[in-house]
Design a protein around this motif. Structure first.
Motif, mmCIF file in Angstrom:
data_model
loop_
_atom_site.group_PDB
_atom_site.id
_atom_site.type_symbol
_atom_site.label_atom_id
_atom_site.label_comp_id
_atom_site.label_asym_id
_atom_site.label_seq_id
_atom_site.Cartn_x
_atom_site.Cartn_y
_atom_site.Cartn_z
ATOM 1 N N LYS A 160 0.830 -1.208 0.000
ATOM 2 C CA LYS A 160 0.000 0.000 0.000
ATOM 3 C C LYS A 160 0.865 1.259 0.000
ATOM 4 O O LYS A 160 0.632 2.193 -0.777
ATOM 5 C CB LYS A 160 -0.910 -0.006 1.219
ATOM 6 N N THR A 161 1.873 1.310 0.866
ATOM 7 C CA THR A 161 2.712 2.506 0.965
ATOM 8 C C THR A 161 3.546 2.704 -0.293
ATOM 9 O O THR A 161 3.856 3.835 -0.663
ATOM 10 C CB THR A 161 3.642 2.409 2.195
ATOM 11 N N SER A 162 3.902 1.613 -0.939
ATOM 12 C CA SER A 162 4.701 1.725 -2.167
ATOM 13 C C SER A 162 3.861 2.139 -3.363
ATOM 14 O O SER A 162 4.407 2.380 -4.447
ATOM 15 C CB SER A 162 5.391 0.396 -2.476
ATOM 16 N N ALA A 163 2.542 2.212 -3.176
ATOM 17 C CA ALA A 163 1.618 2.537 -4.270
ATOM 18 C C ALA A 163 1.760 1.556 -5.434
ATOM 19 O O ALA A 163 1.613 1.907 -6.599
ATOM 20 C CB ALA A 163 1.833 3.974 -4.751
ATOM 21 N N GLY A 164 2.067 0.302 -5.097
ATOM 22 C CA GLY A 164 2.205 -0.736 -6.114
ATOM 23 C C GLY A 164 3.580 -0.831 -6.734
ATOM 24 O O GLY A 164 3.835 -1.735 -7.535
ATOM 25 N N ALA A 165 4.487 0.077 -6.360
ATOM 26 C CA ALA A 165 5.838 0.058 -6.943
ATOM 27 C C ALA A 165 6.580 -1.222 -6.613
ATOM 28 O O ALA A 165 7.507 -1.621 -7.330
ATOM 29 C CB ALA A 165 6.637 1.264 -6.445
ATOM 30 N N ILE A 166 6.180 -1.875 -5.535
ATOM 31 C CA ILE A 166 6.841 -3.111 -5.109
ATOM 32 C C ILE A 166 6.806 -4.178 -6.205
ATOM 33 O O ILE A 166 7.674 -5.050 -6.272
ATOM 34 C CB ILE A 166 6.183 -3.635 -3.812
ATOM 35 N N TYR A 167 5.816 -4.092 -7.099
ATOM 36 C CA TYR A 167 5.708 -5.082 -8.172
ATOM 37 C C TYR A 167 6.636 -4.769 -9.341
ATOM 38 O O TYR A 167 6.777 -5.594 -10.249
ATOM 39 C CB TYR A 167 4.261 -5.159 -8.658
ATOM 40 N N ASN A 168 7.237 -3.600 -9.337
ATOM 41 C CA ASN A 168 8.080 -3.173 -10.460
ATOM 42 C C ASN A 168 9.567 -3.123 -10.126
ATOM 43 O O ASN A 168 10.390 -2.947 -11.027
ATOM 44 C CB ASN A 168 7.642 -1.790 -10.948
ATOM 45 N N VAL A 169 9.918 -3.236 -8.856
ATOM 46 C CA VAL A 169 11.320 -3.166 -8.441
ATOM 47 C C VAL A 169 11.728 -4.512 -7.847
ATOM 48 O O VAL A 169 11.126 -4.948 -6.858
ATOM 49 C CB VAL A 169 11.551 -2.054 -7.393
ATOM 50 N N PRO A 170 12.715 -5.178 -8.417
ATOM 51 C CA PRO A 170 13.160 -6.451 -7.834
ATOM 52 C C PRO A 170 13.665 -6.264 -6.405
ATOM 53 O O PRO A 170 14.368 -5.294 -6.111
ATOM 54 C CB PRO A 170 14.309 -6.884 -8.760
ATOM 55 N N ILE A 171 13.283 -7.179 -5.523
ATOM 56 C CA ILE A 171 13.754 -7.171 -4.138
ATOM 57 C C ILE A 171 14.622 -8.409 -3.944
ATOM 58 O O ILE A 171 14.204 -9.533 -4.243
ATOM 59 C CB ILE A 171 12.588 -7.177 -3.140
ATOM 60 N N CYS A 172 15.838 -8.185 -3.476
ATOM 61 C CA CYS A 172 16.785 -9.280 -3.261
ATOM 62 C C CYS A 172 17.036 -9.438 -1.764
ATOM 63 O O CYS A 172 17.374 -8.466 -1.094
ATOM 64 C CB CYS A 172 18.103 -8.995 -3.967
ATOM 65 N N LYS A 173 16.879 -10.641 -1.270
ATOM 66 C CA LYS A 173 17.185 -10.937 0.132
ATOM 67 C C LYS A 173 18.558 -11.582 0.225
ATOM 68 O O LYS A 173 18.878 -12.498 -0.539
ATOM 69 C CB LYS A 173 16.138 -11.881 0.725
ATOM 70 N N VAL A 174 19.369 -11.099 1.177
ATOM 71 C CA VAL A 174 20.708 -11.656 1.371
ATOM 72 C C VAL A 174 20.880 -12.053 2.833
ATOM 73 O O VAL A 174 20.196 -11.541 3.719
ATOM 74 C CB VAL A 174 21.798 -10.643 0.969
ATOM 75 N N ASP A 175 21.823 -12.958 3.062
ATOM 76 C CA ASP A 175 22.078 -13.389 4.435
ATOM 77 C C ASP A 175 22.732 -12.281 5.255
ATOM 78 O O ASP A 175 22.396 -12.070 6.417
ATOM 79 C CB ASP A 175 22.970 -14.635 4.448
ATOM 80 N N HIS A 176 23.683 -11.576 4.640
ATOM 81 C CA HIS A 176 24.414 -10.534 5.357
ATOM 82 C C HIS A 176 24.651 -9.339 4.438
ATOM 83 O O HIS A 176 25.087 -9.500 3.293
ATOM 84 C CB HIS A 176 25.762 -11.066 5.862
#
Length: 264
Positions: A160-176
């Motif tokens: 909601k806060t991203s106004a849907g931008a979350i679907y357009n920007v890749p999110i990468c999770k890393v251990d450290h």
């Protein structure tokens, strides 16, 4: 969101989904197993401290191979999240899938544009996270890199806060985060930490080269161990009496300085 559990084939096991602060929670051993089998994106798993259950151990073993964050918490925390029969395990689903940092970096380096990444060092507020994602999308950020543990979950509030931008920007999770920075540096990407612990203004930094901005947590900023390994540090000029900015606002200032330089 609700349904008649008596009509569900898993009747006899306490199984249902509900929204709590716009996060989709799944609780109970078999519901979590079924969610995994159905390829639901699991962002975080809470496991009751001291729980001794082979089925839960098997779930954890499977999810340790993924980007899911696994947290062991006391019963009181579990009870606060879910006052129903959670059987010692609660899953929070993610509205998006996560990307491999290595693959994203490689793809961007093989493209025609100058890479731009933003690394979030323990950002814990979902609204700040969402706001940063929104600005990141507007400024052409190639990916947002977060740590598996300690950061804000990717939740409905984030969407909601991203106004849907979350679907357009890749999110990468890393251990450290430190390992991510070393990898970025090894790939020829300059790492710049946003911090008040420097006299160097961000306006003195060359952002036309491949760059990754590191933004720190709301309380303590970029961690000391990270500050020790970045290529440069940059500060925003503060002309008032307050000595810090909200992290999402600071992110916007840094990102638009990069845009300004690259458009020249």
């Amino acid at each position: 969101m609700s349904f008649n559990i008596l009509n569900h084939p898993l009747c006899g096991w306490f199984f249902y989904f509900y929204l709590m602060k716009k996060e989709a929670l799944i609780f109970g051993i078999y519901p979590v197993i079924e969610a995994i089998r159905a390829n639901q994106f699991i962002d975080k798993i809470y496991v009751q401290k001291g729980l001794n259950n082979p089925k839960v151990d098997s779930i954890i073993s499977d999810l340790e191979k993924t980007d899911t964050t696994i947290s062991t918490v006391p019963f009181e925390k579990m009870d606060k999240l879910c006052r129903s029969n959670h059987q010692g395990i609660i899953a929070i689903t993610s509205p998006v899938s996560f990307h491999s940092m290595e693959s994203v970096v490689e793809n961007v380096l093989n493209s025609d544009k100058s890479p731009l990444f933003i690394v979030l060092d323990q950002i814990s507020d979902v609204r700040n996270f969402g706001a940063i994602l929104r600005t990141a999308e507007c400024t052409g950020v190639d990916a947002v890199i977060i740590q598996k543990k300690g950061g804000a979950p990717v939740s409905g509030d984030t969407v909601k806060t991203s106004a849907g931008a979350i679907y357009n920007v890749p999110i990468c999770k890393v251990d450290h985060i430190k390992d991510a920075i070393y990898y970025l540096q090894g790939s020829g990407i300059k790492t710049v930490a946003a911090t008040e612990k420097t006299n160097n203004s961000l306006y003195n930094i060359d952002f036309k080269v491949p760059t990754a901005i590191i933004m720190g947590s709301e309380g303590t900023g970029v961690s000391k161990s990270v500050l020790n390994i970045v290529d440069e540090k940059g500060a925003l000029p503060l002309l008032g009496k307050i000595n810090s900015l909200n992290v999402s606002v600071a992110s916007g200032a840094f990102l638009y300085e990069i845009v300004r330089q690259r458009l020249q």
